[in-house]
Scaffold this motif. Structure first.
Motif, PDB file in Angstrom:
ATOM      1  N   TYR A  24       0.840  -1.240  -0.041  1.00 29.65           N
ATOM      2  CA  TYR A  24      -0.027   0.018   0.039  1.00 29.65           C
ATOM      3  C   TYR A  24       0.910   1.218  -0.139  1.00 29.65           C
ATOM      4  N   ILE A  25       1.917   1.223   0.936  1.00 36.46           N
ATOM      5  CA  ILE A  25       2.578   2.491   1.172  1.00 36.46           C
ATOM      6  C   ILE A  25       3.463   2.680  -0.334  1.00 36.46           C
ATOM      7  N   SER A  26       4.250   1.832  -0.736  1.00 38.42           N
ATOM      8  CA  SER A  26       5.259   1.735  -1.769  1.00 38.42           C
ATOM      9  C   SER A  26       4.557   2.219  -3.044  1.00 38.42           C
ATOM     10  N   VAL A  27       3.181   1.640  -3.203  1.00 37.81           N
ATOM     11  CA  VAL A  27       2.579   1.905  -4.518  1.00 37.81           C
ATOM     12  C   VAL A  27       1.450   2.972  -4.494  1.00 37.81           C
ATOM     13  N   LEU A  28       0.844   3.140  -3.558  1.00 39.64           N
ATOM     14  CA  LEU A  28      -0.386   4.231  -3.620  1.00 39.64           C
ATOM     15  C   LEU A  28      -0.027   5.209  -2.651  1.00 39.64           C
ATOM     16  N   ASP A  29       0.643   5.334  -1.688  1.00 37.23           N
ATOM     17  CA  ASP A  29       0.966   6.419  -0.582  1.00 37.23           C
ATOM     18  C   ASP A  29       2.188   6.829  -0.280  1.00 37.23           C
ATOM     19  N   ALA A  30       3.138   6.838  -1.508  1.00 35.45           N
ATOM     20  CA  ALA A  30       4.462   7.268  -1.196  1.00 35.45           C
ATOM     21  C   ALA A  30       4.928   8.537  -1.621  1.00 35.45           C
ATOM     22  N   ALA A  31       3.965   9.489  -1.417  1.00 37.34           N
ATOM     23  CA  ALA A  31       4.149  11.097  -1.789  1.00 37.34           C
ATOM     24  C   ALA A  31       5.442  11.525  -0.818  1.00 37.34           C
ATOM     25  N   LEU A  32       5.378  11.174   0.378  1.00 40.02           N
ATOM     26  CA  LEU A  32       6.602  11.941   1.213  1.00 40.02           C
ATOM     27  C   LEU A  32       7.555  11.008   1.340  1.00 40.02           C
ATOM     28  N   PHE A  33       7.832  10.157   0.295  1.00 39.93           N
ATOM     29  CA  PHE A  33       9.246   9.291  -0.064  1.00 39.93           C
ATOM     30  C   PHE A  33       9.607   9.884  -1.293  1.00 39.93           C
ATOM     31  N   SER A  34       9.383  11.007  -2.035  1.00 32.59           N
ATOM     32  CA  SER A  34       9.668  11.558  -3.429  1.00 32.59           C
ATOM     33  C   SER A  34      11.093  11.932  -3.517  1.00 32.59           C
ATOM     34  N   ASP A  35      11.901  12.362  -2.424  1.00 33.23           N
ATOM     35  CA  ASP A  35      13.132  13.022  -2.649  1.00 33.23           C
ATOM     36  C   ASP A  35      14.145  11.761  -3.168  1.00 33.23           C
ATOM     37  N   PHE A  36      13.878  10.757  -2.448  1.00 35.24           N
ATOM     38  CA  PHE A  36      14.868   9.612  -2.560  1.00 35.24           C
ATOM     39  C   PHE A  36      14.234   8.278  -3.274  1.00 35.24           C
ATOM     40  N   GLY A  37      12.695   8.190  -3.144  1.00 33.92           N
ATOM     41  CA  GLY A  37      12.201   7.134  -3.597  1.00 33.92           C
ATOM     42  C   GLY A  37      11.730   6.114  -2.438  1.00 33.92           C
ATOM     43  N   TYR A  38      10.511   5.639  -2.294  1.00 28.25           N
ATOM     44  CA  TYR A  38      10.162   4.464  -0.994  1.00 28.25           C
ATOM     45  C   TYR A  38      11.606   3.580  -0.750  1.00 28.25           C
ATOM     46  N   PRO A  39      12.053   3.181   0.139  1.00 23.78           N
ATOM     47  CA  PRO A  39      11.296   3.610   1.491  1.00 23.78           C
ATOM     48  C   PRO A  39      12.179   4.541   2.127  1.00 23.78           C
ATOM     49  N   VAL A  40      12.998   5.354   1.690  1.00 20.77           N
ATOM     50  CA  VAL A  40      13.675   6.631   2.507  1.00 20.77           C
ATOM     51  C   VAL A  40      12.718   7.794   2.463  1.00 20.77           C
ATOM     52  N   HIS A  41      12.373   8.133   3.633  1.00 24.33           N
ATOM     53  CA  HIS A  41      11.544   9.415   3.787  1.00 24.33           C
ATOM     54  C   HIS A  41      12.075  10.554   3.685  1.00 24.33           C
ATOM     55  N   ASN A  42      11.311  11.662   3.251  1.00 21.87           N
ATOM     56  CA  ASN A  42      11.909  13.022   2.776  1.00 21.87           C
ATOM     57  C   ASN A  42      12.395  13.594   4.246  1.00 21.87           C
ATOM     58  N   GLY A  43      13.823  14.019   4.175  1.00 22.68           N
ATOM     59  CA  GLY A  43      14.373  15.007   5.195  1.00 22.68           C
ATOM     60  C   GLY A  43      14.328  14.076   6.340  1.00 22.68           C
ATOM     61  N   GLY A  44      15.072  14.644   7.473  1.00 28.90           N
ATOM     62  CA  GLY A  44      15.353  14.121   8.822  1.00 28.90           C
ATOM     63  C   GLY A  44      16.064  13.034   8.641  1.00 28.90           C
ATOM     64  N   ASP A  45      15.991  12.126  10.061  1.00 25.63           N
ATOM     65  CA  ASP A  45      16.716  10.725  10.004  1.00 25.63           C
ATOM     66  C   ASP A  45      16.561   9.992   8.946  1.00 25.63           C
ATOM     67  N   SER A  46      15.574   9.804   8.364  1.00 28.25           N
ATOM     68  CA  SER A  46      15.691   8.839   7.538  1.00 28.25           C
ATOM     69  C   SER A  46      16.440   8.876   6.149  1.00 28.25           C
ATOM     70  N   SER A  47      16.415  10.201   5.579  1.00 28.42           N
ATOM     71  CA  SER A  47      17.378  10.556   4.595  1.00 28.42           C
ATOM     72  C   SER A  47      18.757  10.570   4.787  1.00 28.42           C
ATOM     73  N   GLU A  48      19.003  11.209   6.237  1.00 28.56           N
ATOM     74  CA  GLU A  48      20.445  11.330   6.523  1.00 28.56           C
ATOM     75  C   GLU A  48      21.080   9.716   6.626  1.00 28.56           C
ATOM     76  N   TYR A  49      20.284   8.908   7.098  1.00 26.75           N
ATOM     77  CA  TYR A  49      20.877   7.601   7.317  1.00 26.75           C
ATOM     78  C   TYR A  49      21.221   7.101   5.865  1.00 26.75           C
ATOM     79  N   ALA A  50      20.060   7.274   4.873  1.00 29.57           N
ATOM     80  CA  ALA A  50      20.406   6.614   3.532  1.00 29.57           C
ATOM     81  C   ALA A  50      21.574   7.186   3.096  1.00 29.57           C
ATOM     82  N   ILE A  51      21.678   8.693   2.963  1.00 28.94           N
ATOM     83  CA  ILE A  51      23.019   9.260   2.388  1.00 28.94           C
ATOM     84  C   ILE A  51      24.325   8.764   3.243  1.00 28.94           C
ATOM     85  N   LEU A  52      24.213   8.632   4.656  1.00 26.00           N
ATOM     86  CA  LEU A  52      25.485   8.118   5.187  1.00 26.00           C
ATOM     87  C   LEU A  52      25.812   6.769   4.649  1.00 26.00           C
TER      88      LEU A  52
END
Length: 467
Positions: A24-52
């Protein structure tokens, strides 16, 4: 009975619900994962952990800087150490989500096993389901956040120290390693080793273990814990011109969130005004530079100045934030990150808009706030009632358990209660629902003890002969 037969209902239930939520999240409701793509959330902890994690995998550097090396000292490396091998396998973070689903299943099995030390198996099962199907648990387990790993490591530590028997020296060494690893995942867990050491000593006393043996076992636990952390201490010492620490997260949170928000409320100042006042007292105004551990002492000094200036007021503010941590809405938190689900439930009049602050409305007009809650957001109102009921049952369960339970169960109840209080005190006013994930298993288990005690009380009254 084999392991699978005993646990297949729990495992299959979690696997089914989490798989449905994943699609559901990955296909239908991933608008707030747009910067990096699901499953990396936009901004904050999630995106920083992905970059690191990407920088470690591709450049061998633990840094957020894209083209240079600026040593990262804010985010501890534990979660990235979990992500990097999975990222290397397919150059995405989808395998990390699969691994986190397995971690959630592992957490559920551990919670259930801990629960049967306190509750009948059915009630331990129900308490476990309440945790794993909490919207916050589901959402953050299905995106890149460190909480799922931390929860599993904490539950494994409790299981090994208080439930698992035999191989004493191996168990305490594993607990030391797990708590060290958990601290590298979430530095807020840095003082957990003291709680575990204290309770290991206390339970050892109750079991009649020889004095020298349990002291040596605690020393082994602390030694392994320190061994896990030492390389990161050395690394930060080298890159921070001699400062000692795991992370600057704690100082940041206390000064730039807790004290910052307290000053906004007390002085009726804007966020910009408070930031200017705080940053003027620090060696640098650059918040990115303040992530370096070398500024921790200065930041804590400023924080202490304000706290000691208003000790009673700040103490009440901090404690109320801890209470709010366990009352804040998991449903609202998940919906804030899932705009399609939010708009759908809002259209059905099950949740209200984020523009209405029910707490503020209640302070101004209690009747209007109650009517708004019942008419505009019945789903959130039901959750509020259930959370209040959970806390009430937990308080009752703790009192009942300490009075009626055997020593072993009493120690486990007190440990659960201490972990709940510890989380509230460490997190304080920054009361995002995901920050209570590590304490919720213990809250639901103690609430289960209260529910069982209440039902037994009702049944005993029903069994009394009528006159």
């Amino acid at each position: 009975m084999t392991f699978w037969k005993k646990n297949k209902l729990l495992i299959l239930s979690i696997a089914f619900v989490y798989t449905c939520a994943f699609f559901y999240i990955s296909v239908l409701d991933a608008a707030l994962f747009s910067d990096f793509g699901y499953p990396v959330h936009n901004g904050g902890d999630s995106s920083e952990y992905a970059i690191l994690s990407q920088n470690v995998a591709e450049r061998g550097m633990y840094t957020l800087a894209p083209d240079s090396f600026v040593p990262e000292m804010f985010r501890a490396p534990g979660y990235s150490a979990f992500l990097v091998p999975l990222f290397l396998l397919d150059e995405s973070f989808f395998l990390a989500i699969v691994a986190q689903i397995f971690l959630t299943i592992g957490s559920a099995l551990l919670m259930y096993r801990i629960g049967v030390e306190l509750l009948p198996p059915v009630w331990a099962f129900v308490s476990t389901l309440l945790f794993v199907f909490d919207p916050t648990t589901i959402f953050y387990s299905l995106s890149i956040w460190s909480d799922t790993l931390f929860v599993c490591m904490l539950l494994a530590s409790v299981y090994l120290i208080f439930v698992r028997e035999g191989h004493d020296w191996i168990r305490v060494a594993l607990v030391g390693a797990l708590l060290g690893g958990a601290t590298l995942v979430r530095p807020a867990g840095g003082y957990l080793i003291l709680i575990f050491a204290l309770f290991f000593v206390a339970t050892s006393f109750s079991q009649g273990i020889h004095f020298k043996k349990y002291i040596l076992m605690v020393l082994v636990m602390i030694l392994v814990y320190s061994t896990v952390l030492t390389p990161w201490y050395v690394r930060n010492f080298y890159y921070s011109n001699g400062s000692i620490g795991i992370s600057s997260t704690g100082a940041h949170a206390i000064l730039l969130y807790d004290v910052h928000d307290f000053l906004m409320m007390k002085n009726n100042h804007s966020s910009v005004e408070v930031n200017e006042e705080i940053l003027a007292q620090l060696p640098t105004r650059d918040k990115d530079e303040l992530r370096n551990i070398q500024y921790v002492d200065e930041m804590m000094g400023v924080a202490k100045k304000y706290i000691l200036q208003y000790p009673l007021e700040y103490g009440v503010y901090h404690l109320m934030g801890g209470v709010n941590l366990y009352l804040s809405s998991s449903i609202r938190d998940a919906l804030n990150n899932l705009p399609v689900a939010h708009s759908t439930l809002q259209a059905l009049s099950l949740v209200g808009s984020n523009e209405t602050n029910v707490k503020a409305l209640f302070m101004q007009n209690p009747l209007k706030a109650v009517w708004f809650s019942l008419s505009q957001e019945p789903l959130l109102t039901l959750e509020r009632i259930l959370r209040l009921l959970t806390i009430a049952l937990a308080l009752g369960g703790l009192c009942f358990g300490l009075y009626y339970k055997k020593n072993r169960a009493r120690f486990l109840l007190v440990l659960c209660a201490l972990l709940i209080v510890y989380t509230a005190l460490v997190i304080g006013p920054v009361s995002y629902p995901r920050y209570r994930m590590s304490a919720e298993p213990f809250l639901f288990l103690i609430a289960g003890v209260g529910a069982v005690a209440l039902l037994e009380k009702v049944r005993s009254k029903d069994r009394q002969p009528q006159t």
